[in-house]
Design an enzyme around this catalytic site. Structure first.
Site, mmCIF file in Angstrom:
data_model
loop_
_atom_site.group_PDB
_atom_site.id
_atom_site.type_symbol
_atom_site.label_atom_id
_atom_site.label_comp_id
_atom_site.label_asym_id
_atom_site.label_seq_id
_atom_site.Cartn_x
_atom_site.Cartn_y
_atom_site.Cartn_z
ATOM 1 N N HIS A 86 7.400 43.634 -16.791
ATOM 2 C CA HIS A 86 7.004 42.609 -17.789
ATOM 3 C C HIS A 86 5.606 41.908 -17.470
ATOM 4 O O HIS A 86 5.553 41.789 -15.828
ATOM 5 C CB HIS A 86 7.823 41.395 -18.290
ATOM 6 C CG HIS A 86 8.518 40.801 -16.537
ATOM 7 N ND1 HIS A 86 8.012 39.173 -16.597
ATOM 8 C CD2 HIS A 86 9.468 40.919 -16.186
ATOM 9 C CE1 HIS A 86 8.730 38.763 -16.007
ATOM 10 N NE2 HIS A 86 9.770 39.492 -15.159
ATOM 11 N N ASP A 88 4.746 39.111 -18.653
ATOM 12 C CA ASP A 88 4.308 37.537 -18.745
ATOM 13 C C ASP A 88 5.029 36.803 -17.966
ATOM 14 O O ASP A 88 5.962 37.205 -17.231
ATOM 15 C CB ASP A 88 5.486 37.197 -20.083
ATOM 16 C CG ASP A 88 6.637 37.809 -20.204
ATOM 17 O OD1 ASP A 88 7.023 38.929 -19.831
ATOM 18 O OD2 ASP A 88 7.454 36.430 -20.550
ATOM 19 N N GLU A 153 9.689 38.651 -21.295
ATOM 20 C CA GLU A 153 10.726 39.050 -20.393
ATOM 21 C C GLU A 153 11.557 37.378 -20.428
ATOM 22 O O GLU A 153 12.672 36.778 -20.353
ATOM 23 C CB GLU A 153 10.632 39.686 -19.044
ATOM 24 C CG GLU A 153 12.059 39.581 -18.625
ATOM 25 C CD GLU A 153 12.534 38.412 -17.652
ATOM 26 O OE1 GLU A 153 13.621 38.885 -17.997
ATOM 27 O OE2 GLU A 153 11.691 37.915 -16.992
ATOM 28 N N GLU A 154 10.592 36.730 -19.778
ATOM 29 C CA GLU A 154 11.138 35.305 -19.512
ATOM 30 C C GLU A 154 11.370 34.582 -20.739
ATOM 31 O O GLU A 154 11.969 33.346 -20.303
ATOM 32 C CB GLU A 154 9.299 34.876 -18.446
ATOM 33 C CG GLU A 154 9.020 34.984 -17.640
ATOM 34 C CD GLU A 154 10.100 35.129 -16.786
ATOM 35 O OE1 GLU A 154 11.089 35.081 -16.676
ATOM 36 O OE2 GLU A 154 9.428 35.532 -15.032
ATOM 37 N N ASP A 180 11.480 44.358 -9.905
ATOM 38 C CA ASP A 180 11.683 43.403 -10.842
ATOM 39 C C ASP A 180 12.509 41.593 -10.004
ATOM 40 O O ASP A 180 13.386 41.278 -10.973
ATOM 41 C CB ASP A 180 12.129 42.589 -12.409
ATOM 42 C CG ASP A 180 11.641 41.203 -12.872
ATOM 43 O OD1 ASP A 180 10.379 40.882 -12.347
ATOM 44 O OD2 ASP A 180 11.860 41.387 -14.028
ATOM 45 N N HIS A 427 9.284 31.663 -10.303
ATOM 46 C CA HIS A 427 9.735 30.676 -11.318
ATOM 47 C C HIS A 427 9.033 29.177 -10.779
ATOM 48 O O HIS A 427 9.147 27.658 -11.377
ATOM 49 C CB HIS A 427 10.960 30.080 -11.607
ATOM 50 C CG HIS A 427 11.156 31.354 -12.564
ATOM 51 N ND1 HIS A 427 12.378 31.427 -13.537
ATOM 52 C CD2 HIS A 427 10.453 32.658 -12.592
ATOM 53 C CE1 HIS A 427 12.584 32.427 -13.989
ATOM 54 N NE2 HIS A 427 11.337 33.212 -13.675
#
Ligand code: BES
Ligand code: MN
Ligand code: MN
Length: 455
Positions: A86, A88, A153-154, A180, A427
């Site tokens: 991903h 994003d 994805e997030e 990932d 994150h």
């Protein structure tokens, strides 16, 4: 093959410079104001595919952010791998805790610092560069390669399942490869064979029809924040055990072999506590920390608000209270079933003195993959060569919702071959990616294709 590996080893600096450009794009999928950055990022991926020399490049438009596809079919008789990732990233707040700006891509201590560095742009880039190395050295790709890189994805991959189901033939493959996830530590390469799922909710509790004077009305009506706290208290006990009726019914027990495997990992509790700044750990009684985070379901409050939260004091009896809460699920739980259990619990537990509304925000199914298949074993051999150490097989606590759908729709095994570290602040502020693992990841990707071509 040696030529490919040599080429990769002599281009380390170029790879870092190129990765910087990818990381400078502010592709925060949850932020409507960044929509054009998401588009720009999908263009960046598309341009890379062009530069690499891939064919059939397509930007699949969705209701949300674009999905980018490309492929190189060198020989229909060779096995085909599909690489998913991903582009994003998560939001960056709190901004003031970053040492360097999140979209500047600074290099310090042999790491690259930026939002998305380890999750997932840096990891996705390893595959771009390994495939490019084959082309640059005029070495035939050992396998056919397909890419599907998404931008949602997030936020729970809301568009991807539909796209995968609608493009089954285009995506047909013999294995799906995803980078990932994390390695156990910086020296120990890891293959993740299980991920947790997710069931995420928001609840609104309404008491009186307006905010009230807590002196005039206090004592006469239920306070919605109080009711919310009571409801939350009823969902997990002091032993970290979730008390929603039926919650554990479908939980697959850890095997003896798995528990022994976890034990062998020699978890350093002291260092872990120190890193997190806590005096004591807390979790479900009867399980170790690695079991609790990798293989047991959890209940977490993600946010709670209501009433007066400004400066000073206001004597108010609020009308409303809210909470966001989520559960990490393990095989064989499903978000659908958990939603039913939550509904049933609330129906029974919410007192008549308040009203409630609950909404399921997003969900993802837990994943469990067999570890004896050819694809995973090929990945294990590639990791051993690239990192100089036998990989371990782990279960991880995070979620990648599409994993289960890939298995179900494409009927192909999924290999979770991650190069990140759980200490790389994914994150969180100061996200980074170890540049040595970045480089080894590129080698590993090339070696994997070579190993898997023997299938
Ligand atoms: N890459 C992570 C998932 C992950 C993290 C796997 C750590 C293994 C170890 C992914 O980008 C992620 O953050 N997923 C979300 C999914 C959610 C938004 C549906 C998650 O786990 O919270
Ligand atoms: Mn990710
Ligand atoms: Mn993530």
């Amino acid at each position: 093959m040696q030529e490919v590996l040599n080429y990769i080893n002599s281009n380390r600096e170029n790879y870092i410079e190129e990765l910087k450009e990818f990381l400078k794009i502010e592709s925060i999928s949850s932020d409507p104001e960044k929509k054009s950055e998401l588009t720009r990022c999908s263009e960046f991926v598309k341009d890379k595919f062009h530069q690499m020399g891939l064919d059939n490049i397509q930007v699949l438009n969705t209701e949300g952010h674009p999905i980018v596809f490309a492929e190189k079919i060198v020989d229909p008789n060779k096995p085909t791998i599909l690489i998913y990732g991903h582009y994003d990233v998560q939001p960056v707040d709190p901004l003031d805790l970053w040492t360097s700006p999140p979209f500047q891509a600074d290099i310090r201590d042999e790491k690259i610092w930026a939002r998305g560095a380890t999750d997932d742009k840096g990891q996705v880039f390893t595959h771009f560069k390994s495939i490019e190395a084959f082309f640059k050295t005029s070495t035939e790709l050992p396998v056919n390669v397909k890419f599907i890189i998404e931008g949602e994805e997030e936020i729970g991959s809301p568009s991807l399942v539909k796209t995968v189901a609608a493009n089954k033939d285009l995506l047909k493959c013999d294995a799906v490869v995803i980078s990932d996830t994390s390695m156990y530590d910086e020296k120990t390469p890891s293959i993740t064979y299980s991920l947790r799922g997710l069931a995420y909710f928001q609840i609104e509790i309404t008491g009186p029809n307006r905010d009230l004077h807590s002196g005039t009305f206090g004592g006469a009506v239920m306070n919605p924040i109080q009711a919310l706290c009571d409801l939350i208290n009823g969902m997990k006990d002091k032993n970290g055990h979730i008390t929603i009726p039926g919650f554990y019914d479908d939980v697959l027990k850890l095997t003896k072999k798995e528990r022994e495997g976890f034990k062998r990992l020699k978890f350093n509790e002291k260092a872990y506590k120190k890193d997190l700044g806590v005096k004591e750990l807390f979790g479900e009684k009867g399980f170790t920390t690695l079991e609790r985070t990798g293989a047991r379901p959890t209940f977490e409050l993600n946010g709670i608000w209501g009433g007066f939260t400004g400066q000073g004091a206001k004597t108010v009896l609020p009308s409303k209270a809210y909470a966001k809460f989520s559960m990490r699920l393990v095989p064989n739980q499903t978000p659908k079933k958990v939603e039913k259990l939550i509904q049933a619990y609330l129906k029974k537990a919410v007192p008549k003195s308040v009203n409630y509304k609950v909404e399921a925000l997003h969900g993802g199914e837990p994943a469990l993959t067999p570890i004896d298949g050819f694809a995973i074993q090929s990945a294990a051999r590639a990791m051993k060569t690239a990192f100089g150490k036998e990989p371990i097989f782990t279960r991880e606590g995070g979620s990648i919702p599409i994993v289960v759908d890939f298995g179900r729709i494409l009927k192909a095994p999924v290999v979770l071959m991650g190069f990140g570290l759980s200490s790389e602040n994914l994150h969180s502020p100061n996200e980074h990616f170890d540049l040595n693992n970045f480089q080894k990841g590129i080698l590993c990707s090339a070696l994997f294709m070579n190993e898997f071509s023997q299938a």
